[in-house]
Design a protein around this motif. Structure first.
Motif, PDB file in Angstrom:
ATOM      1  N   VAL A 148       0.846  -1.198   0.000  1.00 21.64           N
ATOM      2  CA  VAL A 148       0.000   0.000   0.000  1.00 21.64           C
ATOM      3  C   VAL A 148       0.879   1.245   0.000  1.00 21.64           C
ATOM      4  O   VAL A 148       0.668   2.179  -0.774  1.00 21.64           O
ATOM      5  CB  VAL A 148      -0.943   0.000   1.225  1.00 21.64           C
ATOM      6  N   ALA A 170       3.955   1.562  -1.030  1.00 21.89           N
ATOM      7  CA  ALA A 170       4.654   1.718  -2.313  1.00 21.89           C
ATOM      8  C   ALA A 170       3.714   2.320  -3.343  1.00 21.89           C
ATOM      9  O   ALA A 170       4.085   3.221  -4.101  1.00 21.89           O
ATOM     10  CB  ALA A 170       5.182   0.364  -2.793  1.00 21.89           C
ATOM     11  N   LEU A 171       2.483   1.839  -3.344  1.00 20.16           N
ATOM     12  CA  LEU A 171       1.496   2.347  -4.297  1.00 20.16           C
ATOM     13  C   LEU A 171       1.247   3.832  -4.053  1.00 20.16           C
ATOM     14  O   LEU A 171       1.290   4.652  -4.975  1.00 20.16           O
ATOM     15  CB  LEU A 171       0.197   1.561  -4.144  1.00 20.16           C
ATOM     16  N   ALA A 225       3.078   5.991  -2.440  1.00 20.19           N
ATOM     17  CA  ALA A 225       4.268   6.798  -2.696  1.00 20.19           C
ATOM     18  C   ALA A 225       4.445   7.019  -4.199  1.00 20.19           C
ATOM     19  O   ALA A 225       4.825   8.116  -4.636  1.00 20.19           O
ATOM     20  CB  ALA A 225       5.505   6.113  -2.115  1.00 20.19           C
ATOM     21  N   ALA A 226       4.139   5.971  -4.986  1.00 20.85           N
ATOM     22  CA  ALA A 226       4.269   6.112  -6.441  1.00 20.85           C
ATOM     23  C   ALA A 226       3.322   7.195  -6.941  1.00 20.85           C
ATOM     24  O   ALA A 226       3.687   8.024  -7.785  1.00 20.85           O
ATOM     25  CB  ALA A 226       3.982   4.782  -7.132  1.00 20.85           C
ATOM     26  N   VAL A 227       2.114   7.193  -6.425  1.00 22.41           N
ATOM     27  CA  VAL A 227       1.151   8.201  -6.873  1.00 22.41           C
ATOM     28  C   VAL A 227       1.586   9.597  -6.420  1.00 22.41           C
ATOM     29  O   VAL A 227       1.482  10.570  -7.178  1.00 22.41           O
ATOM     30  CB  VAL A 227      -0.265   7.852  -6.370  1.00 22.41           C
ATOM     31  N   GLN A 236       4.611  10.635  -5.982  1.00 27.22           N
ATOM     32  CA  GLN A 236       5.700  11.063  -6.855  1.00 27.22           C
ATOM     33  C   GLN A 236       5.168  11.489  -8.212  1.00 27.22           C
ATOM     34  O   GLN A 236       5.622  12.474  -8.789  1.00 27.22           O
ATOM     35  CB  GLN A 236       6.714   9.937  -7.014  1.00 27.22           C
ATOM     36  N   GLY A 237       4.179  10.748  -8.709  1.00 30.39           N
ATOM     37  CA  GLY A 237       3.583  11.109  -9.984  1.00 30.39           C
ATOM     38  C   GLY A 237       2.981  12.497  -9.939  1.00 30.39           C
ATOM     39  O   GLY A 237       3.166  13.316 -10.852  1.00 30.39           O
ATOM     40  N   LEU A 274       3.811  14.890  -7.993  1.00 37.25           N
ATOM     41  CA  LEU A 274       4.846  15.911  -7.869  1.00 37.25           C
ATOM     42  C   LEU A 274       5.563  16.144  -9.186  1.00 37.25           C
ATOM     43  O   LEU A 274       6.079  17.236  -9.436  1.00 37.25           O
ATOM     44  CB  LEU A 274       5.845  15.521  -6.779  1.00 37.25           C
TER      45      LEU A 274
END
Lengths: 346, 372, 288
Positions: free
Chosen positions: A170, A172-173, A175-177, A179-180, A182
């Motif tokens: 969860v 990682a998911l 955090a990926a969003v 970063q996206g 940003l």
């Protein structure tokens, strides 16, 4: 000794310290006070303790006294508040999930709050502090609800280890969003990047006053739940057999975790791994009675974050390391240690 | 035996209808000299073929679509060197290499994810959870920020080194009189937590916002501007490691039975685990070093593969690689065209696609009876 | 004697479990290891099956120390089925049995005629041919155990070691599995070594019993020699009376009730509840 007690003792490793609770409480309070004084006095500018006292008793408007009141004191207070709430959040989560690795950062709640705050900023243009705090709470609630639901669903299917891995996924998911988001918005990146590392640099009393009500509400709710949580931590079936309405306990615990972790993230970003070791140490000191464990977790959590924040100023001077990194550097090895020793379910 | 057989004959079947008899599914291929024998999974073969067609279609779409759309006929002409010079430049120098890089990255991540999931016996294990991606991130970030003079060509090398070093660290920390699947993945989670915090620390500390944004783009995972150079750097890794991973599938399947049964069968449990881990880490590291951690491909692709051909990795591993490649090409095409002219990183696209997929998966896993 | 152990000492970490044990496993016979919980019978079995490295001493297979042999060579001679193995997801009975061919396969030889035949034979011998394409997780406990035994059979190893093959099974399935093992021994002359916790089953199904007490060999010999009031009291701290099994003639022990035992001023069994095997193992195997 019941199985649950054995597991608790095993977790602490050595059973329970025989020191009387009052003495321990006193020691904890003194240590916290000392840490707060150190936090106010140490930094790029050293401020003598008597100046700190004078700032309260006889304010004369000198630079040092202004620094004490407008910069150092709010910062120490935020650190203490964040640490206390995260410590308690971890203790509540561990009691409810009976999972020694449950912690807001590990199970993705911190990143839920962070995503909601960043998302609101980037996509909806929310700029006000109140708005962001609310968004963080909603995000924490969503992620927290998911985790609690997973825990409830997986009474048999989901072992503590799997819950941790699920939480990591969860995180990682989310955090990926984040970063996206940003990537899309450089301005928000500028504003958010320090906060995302878990930092309390440059916070002021406005922020503290914004999050304080939610933190106090969370602390109060957690303390009200202390006794039922002690029963619940023996196992849901046992608790139900003892006549507990476990749905209320779980719901209340979820609400408390959302308030505690959400407000902490709103104040300082995802400061992770505070709520892991602190409840362990609290249980080691005070046994399994959450009426003692929860206050102890608050004091120890505050102590940990305040000390980490002081240390953060001296790692690579004149730069300051974000406090979230400091707690991760302390908590990470502890996490690995718990895993290596083999974690008994609580 | 009779008891069970009778029960079976009574039609007392629990769970889903059993799959059709295996006789039709496998074909043995044997040569007397040299002594070679294989078992070919026909279903996997068909699935591979179908996925290959989908991947080819995605590749063509990826070349045709974009800010400057090119007709299918023109695409084909440019590919064989008969096209309009302008088209040829766009096709051969921009879009084709980028699409191929996307496929290679996806295939590597899919295969690596399958190996990680098999090794840890956990369906959620993926490069971004077990520490590999965090290590690559950290190394790349440190190179960008601390050693800004480093030529950009060395960035992949650093990322790869970071991925491998982190995996070695995870393996070492998980060693406690032997490694174990559960410790591997949990230690990986812990290392990821710390690594991520360090990455954020670096991102927060850089003075130049340009740097920060460069870092964030890398961390989001993107194949923007990837060309033949990147492909040439990536290709050897894939060409060497992918067959190694496929060759290891046999051992991976045996390891899935559990450490003790595997050891009883004559598997060198620790040696095979370390070898497979190293192969998967290098695959994931090579992919991440090229395109950043394109999220959730290593999670989704193995699942799709298992749904299509079953859980045995001898079949699921190649399918996972193919599925991973297809996902990334398709996601990149979407990421380029959906909000054109703004291009979003492919990693954001895969995360958006992966989110619902992942949540469904979690709830299915949670509601099921215990299993690996 | 194809399999024997000399001066074998086994330990989990620093906890010694088996000390200086010398045993010989007779060829072509069924040997049962019995003993109280945590007595070391499972540990001994793991040691014999090279799942556990000896602290000192050695296990010999055909006269060679197994630590000197390649693990695949051992697997071709000796199969081991650990206790309560994990349930791998998405594996069919046929696939599981095919795993038994692992030690016979290589990079190039992955599915020879011999492999195919051995798997078919193993499925037939365990009566799982009809279940071959069912997933393991949709089967009953007994069927699952048969599938695991099919895997060890497909190994075509002459010696089979089984760690409590009947745990978690109801009584009918227990008898079913033990009958199957008995048949494998009678028909194919396989050497079978199994750890059992039920003395009566051990007496009924084995040629030879090794009784383990606190990591040492307390008694060994044919069931009539070992299953006696004296030995059972020695290894289980339990008073029993022995009668003859009316169907097989094997010795059958009847526990004397605890109250009667108290009248004899004898302490009750001292093993802790739930500690079937040493803690170190439980933890490693997945309490998490």
């Amino acid at each position: 000794m019941s199985a649950a007690e054995r597991a608790g003792a095993g977790l602490a490793g050595y059973g329970r310290l025989p020191l009387p609770g009052l003495l321990l409480a006193l020691l904890g309070g003194l240590a916290l006070a000392a840490a707060v004084v150190a936090s106010i006095s140490l930094g790029t500018v050293f401020i003598a303790p008597e100046t700190i006292v004078a700032a309260f008793t006889s304010f004369d408007g000198s630079d040092q006294q202004v620094i004490v009141l407008t910069v150092r004191l709010p910062r120490a207070m935020i650190a203490a508040a964040v640490g206390a709430t995260l410590g308690m959040a971890g203790a509540v989560m561990q009691a409810v999930s009976r999972n020694p690795l449950a912690e807001p950062g590990i199970l993705g709640i911190s990143w839920g709050a962070a995503l909601a705050a960043v998302g609101a900023q980037v996509l909806l243009g929310v700029g006000s502090l109140t708005g962001l705090v609310w968004c963080a709470l909603v995000g924490a609630a969503a992620a927290g609800a998911a985790v609690v639901m997973l825990g409830a669903l997986g009474r048999r299917g989901l072992t503590p280890a799997k819950l941790v891995v699920a939480g990591a996924a969860v995180s990682a998911l989310l955090a990926a969003v984040v970063q996206g988001l940003l990537v899309l918005d450089r301005e928000s990146l500028e504003g958010a990047r320090r906060w995302l590392a878990g930092s309390i640099v440059g916070t002021n009393e406005t922020l503290l006053l914004q999050v304080l009500p939610y933190q106090l509400a969370g602390i109060l709710l957690a303390l009200l739940l202390a006794r039922p949580l002690t029963t619940f931590s023996l196992g849901e079936d046992v608790a139900r057999g003892l006549g507990q309405r476990t749905g209320f306990v779980k719901g209340g615990a979820a609400a408390a975790v959302v308030l505690l972790a959400g407000s902490a993230v709103a104040a300082a970003g995802p400061v992770i791994l505070v709520g892991l070791a602190v409840p362990h140490l609290s249980r080691f000191l005070f046994g399994r009675d959450y009426r003692r464990v929860l206050p102890a977790a608050a004091v120890l959590g505050a102590l940990l974050v305040v000390v980490a924040d002081v240390a953060a100023r001296f790692v690579i001077p004149p730069e300051e390391v974000p406090v979230g990194v400091m707690t991760a550097l302390v908590g990470g090895p502890y996490f690995v240690h718990v895993v290596r020793r083999g974690m008994a379910p609580l | 035996m009779t008891r069970d057989a009778v029960q079976d004959a009574d039609g007392h079947v629990t769970g889903p209808v059993p799959p059709p008899p295996g006789k039709g599914r496998w074909r043995a291929v044997r040569l007397a000299r040299p002594a070679v024998s294989f078992r070919v999974d026909l279903r996997a073969l068909w699935v591979m073929l179908a996925l290959g067609l989908v991947a080819a279609a995605a590749l063509v779409a990826s070349i045709a679509l974009g800010e400057y759309p090119i007709g299918l006929r023109e695409v084909v002409r440019a590919l064989v060197g008969q096209g309009h010079p302008g088209h040829e430049f766009i096709v051969m120098d921009l879009r084709l290499p980028r699409a191929v890089v996307a496929f290679a990255v996806g295939a590597a991540l899919g295969a690596a994810g399958a190996v990680f999931q098999g090794l840890t016996r956990n369906a959620l294990a993926a490069p971004e959870i077990i520490g590999v991606a965090a290590g690559a991130n950290l190394a790349a970030v440190i190179v960008i920020v601390v050693l800004p003079a480093t030529p950009i060509a060395l960035l992949p090398v650093a990322a790869l080194a970071g991925a491998l070093a982190t995996t070695a660290l995870v393996y070492r920390l998980a060693w406690h009189g032997g490694s174990s699947p559960i410790r591997l993945i949990l230690v990986g989670v812990g290392v990821t937590l710390v690594g991520h915090a360090l990455v954020m620390a670096v991102v927060s500390s850089v003075d130049e916002i340009i740097h920060a944004s460069q870092l964030v783009i890398f961390m989001a995972g993107s194949v923007y501007g990837k060309g033949w150079h990147e492909l040439i750097a990536l290709a050897p890794w894939i060409i060497v490691l992918l067959p190694l991973a496929l060759g290891g599938a046999r051992h991976l399947d045996a390891l899935r039975l559990g450490d003790h049964p595997a050891r009883g069968l004559g598997v060198h449990v620790e040696r095979q685990r370390l070898t497979l881990l190293a192969i998967a880490a290098a695959l994931a590291g090579a992919a991440v070093s090229t395109a950043g951690p394109v999220g959730f491909v290593g999670l989704m692709a193995p699942h799709i593969a298992r749904r299509l051909v079953g859980a045995a990795y001898a079949a699921a591993l190649p399918v996972a690689a193919m599925a991973g490649g297809t996902i990334v090409i398709a996601a990149d095409t979407l990421a380029r065209t959906l909000f054109a002219p703004v291009e979003i990183p492919v990693g954001v696209m895969t995360a958006i696609v992966g989110a619902p997929f992942f949540i469904t998966l979690l709830f299915r896993a949670a509601s099921r009876t215990p299993g690996p | 004697m194809p399999l024997h152990a000399n001066d074998l000492a086994l330990a989990y970490g620093r906890d010694p479990v088996i000390a200086d044990l010398t045993v010989h496993i007779p060829q072509g016979q069924v040997t049962a290891l019995v003993g109280a919980n945590a007595s070391g019978k499972s540990t001994l079995l793991r040691g014999l099956g090279r799942l556990l490295r000896p602290a000192h001493g050695a296990v010999y297979l055909d006269g060679r120390a197994i630590t000197q042999m390649s693990t695949k060579d051992i697997a071709r001679r000796m199969a081991i089925l650990p206790q309560g193995p994990d349930l791998p997801e998405g594996v069919t009975v046929r696939q599981l049995a095919a795993h038994g061919r692992y030690p016979h396969q290589g990079m190039l030889q992955q599915w020879s005629h011999r492999d195919e035949q051995a798997v078919a034979d193993a499925l037939a011998a365990t009566g799982t041919t009809a279940l071959a394409d069912r997933m393991l997780d949709e089967l009953s406990g007994g069927q699952r155990q048969r599938a695991w035994i099919a895997m060890t059979l497909a190994q075509e190893a002459e010696i089979m070691l089984l760690d409590e093959p009947t745990t978690f099974l109801d009584i009918a399935h227990q008898v079913d599995i033990l009958d199957l093992l008995h048949e494998l021994n009678e028909r194919d002359g396989r050497t079978i070594v199994m750890a059992l916790h039920d003395l009566n089953q051990a007496a009924r199904y084995s040629h030879r019993i090794l009784a383990i007490r606190r990591g040492r060999l307390a008694a060994e010999g044919p069931p009539h020699h070992v299953i006696t009031e004296h030995v059972v009291r020695d290894i289980f701290d339990l008073d029993v009376s022995i009668i003859q099994d009316p169907t097989t003639g094997a010795p059958l022990c009847i526990p004397i009730s605890p109250r009667a035992a108290r009248q004899h001023h004898r302490p009750a069994t001292s093993t802790p509840p739930g500690g079937r095997s040493p803690n170190a193992v439980r933890q490693d195997d997945g309490s998490v």
